[in-house]
Write an enzyme that holds these catalytic residues in place. Structure first.
Site, mmCIF file in Angstrom:
data_model
loop_
_atom_site.group_PDB
_atom_site.id
_atom_site.type_symbol
_atom_site.label_atom_id
_atom_site.label_comp_id
_atom_site.label_asym_id
_atom_site.label_seq_id
_atom_site.Cartn_x
_atom_site.Cartn_y
_atom_site.Cartn_z
ATOM 1 N N LYS A 54 0.844 -1.207 0.000
ATOM 2 C CA LYS A 54 0.000 0.000 0.000
ATOM 3 C C LYS A 54 0.877 1.253 0.000
ATOM 4 O O LYS A 54 0.599 2.232 -0.696
ATOM 5 C CB LYS A 54 -0.921 -0.012 1.234
ATOM 6 N N GLN A 98 -4.402 -1.313 9.751
ATOM 7 C CA GLN A 98 -4.378 -2.671 9.208
ATOM 8 C C GLN A 98 -4.939 -3.654 10.237
ATOM 9 O O GLN A 98 -4.501 -3.688 11.386
ATOM 10 C CB GLN A 98 -2.929 -3.044 8.834
ATOM 11 N N ASP A 121 -10.954 2.963 4.445
ATOM 12 C CA ASP A 121 -11.343 1.551 4.419
ATOM 13 C C ASP A 121 -12.863 1.390 4.356
ATOM 14 O O ASP A 121 -13.357 0.293 4.086
ATOM 15 C CB ASP A 121 -10.820 0.845 5.681
#
Ligand code: NAD
Length: 294
Positions: A54, A98, A121
């Site tokens: 990412k 994460q 997200d």
């Protein structure tokens, strides 16, 4: 019949190029460089690999990327304090924590602590609710990627019979909402569904997101149907080698499906490209600019 392969890698590269173009435009026209903060807690190797990828891709598209690594022993309060700091930092437009998080940390609390306008997200309850209501929202990246891959084969999803296998908050449920938003007819199958093969056989589009290697078999698929495989499962073959496989028994399903995504090289790369697209959208949101078409 051998199914057409849906090229997730190629589609992701195209989307990243569009994102990079949009970043250049925002910098030139508004002096706005989108910034993504990625928070990694602990040293789970799979999570570390995702985070590295990412970070690399966001830098390649011209964004700023801010890395925050915390030890696996970090307290919930320390993590929440970091998120509060990132929420208040105007150079950061997207915050990604994460998952999974270590057991001493309540993941739901962390998700709710992220500013919904920086929630790239799409996991915050406000964004989940807005998605459910069909309002503009930051939607989760993997389901967004699935929709983009499905639309390579079916430019319009209107009226399509879609079956989503899996009902998690990060894939199955938001994907079902996005499909409804595209006017597909949606069935969500899961671990308690009776006769899943029969449910899947009526689908024009099957999306497998169960986390079970090779779950979806040839006789689950209507000839010519499109199959999108979200699964990422690590298996060991007879020779003791580790491989990543999807939730679909690829070789046999490929003989009956019309189109299918490979694993790897399907949904995975699209997920990251959609994260970058969400970061650009979040940057526009923060500056009161119209949302770009990405
Ligand atoms: P999860 O474990 O949270 O949810 C799995 C869902 O599948 C559950 O709703 C469960 O009811 C259902 N399920 C489990 N076993 C089943 C069975 N035998 N039959 C029918 N349904 C069953 O998983 P998740 O986070 O949604 O992830 C699913 C898979 O997708 C995993 O392999 C994960 O690694 C992968 N994933 C990939 C990406 C990507 O970018 N490609 C992103 C997220 C998740």
């Amino acid at each position: 019949m051998t199914a057409r392969l849906i090229d997730g890698k190629g589609a992701a590269a195209e989307l990243r190029a569009k994102v990079a173009g949009e970043v250049r435009r925002l910098v030139a026209a508004h002096g706005l460089t989108p910034g993504l903060a990625v928070v990694l807690v602990g040293d789970n190797p799979a999570s570390a690999a995702y985070v590295a990828s990412k970070k690399k891709m966001s830098a390649q598209s011209g964004m700023l990327s801010f890395d925050h690594r915390l030890p696996g022993s970090v307290s919930e309060a320390e993590l929440l304090a970091l998120i509060a700091k990132l929420n208040g930092d105007p150079s950061i437009h997207g915050i990604l924590v994460q998952l999974p998080l270590p057991p001493q940390i309540d993941a739901n609390k962390v998700i709710e602590a992220v500013d919904p306008n920086k929630d790239v997200d799409g996991f915050h309850p406000l964004n989940a609710g807005r998605l459910l209501l069909g309002l503009p929202s930051l939607a989760p990246c993997t389901p967004l990627g699935c929709i983009k891959l499905a639309r390579i084969v079916h430019p319009s999803l209107v009226g399509l019979e879609a079956v989503v296998v899996g009902r998690s908050n990060i894939v199955g449920k938001p994907l079902a909402q996005l499909l409804i938003g595209q006017n597909a007819t949606v069935t969500v199958a899961h671990s308690k569904t009776r006769d899943i093969p029969m449910v899947c056989r009526r689908a024009d589009l099957v999306v497998a997101a169960a986390g079970r290697a090779g779950l979806v078999r040839r006789d689950w698929i209507k000839p010519g149907a499109t199959v999108i495989d979200v699964g990422i499962n690590r298996v060991t073959d007879e020779g003791g080698r580790h491989r990543i496989v999807g939730d679909v028994a690829f070789a046999e399903v490929r003989e009956v499906a019309g189109a299918i995504t490979p694993v790897p090289g399907g949904v995975g790369p699209m997920t990251i490209a959609c994260l970058l697209a969400n970061t650009v959208k979040a940057a526009c949101l923060s500056a009161g600019l119209p949302q770009p078409e990405l």
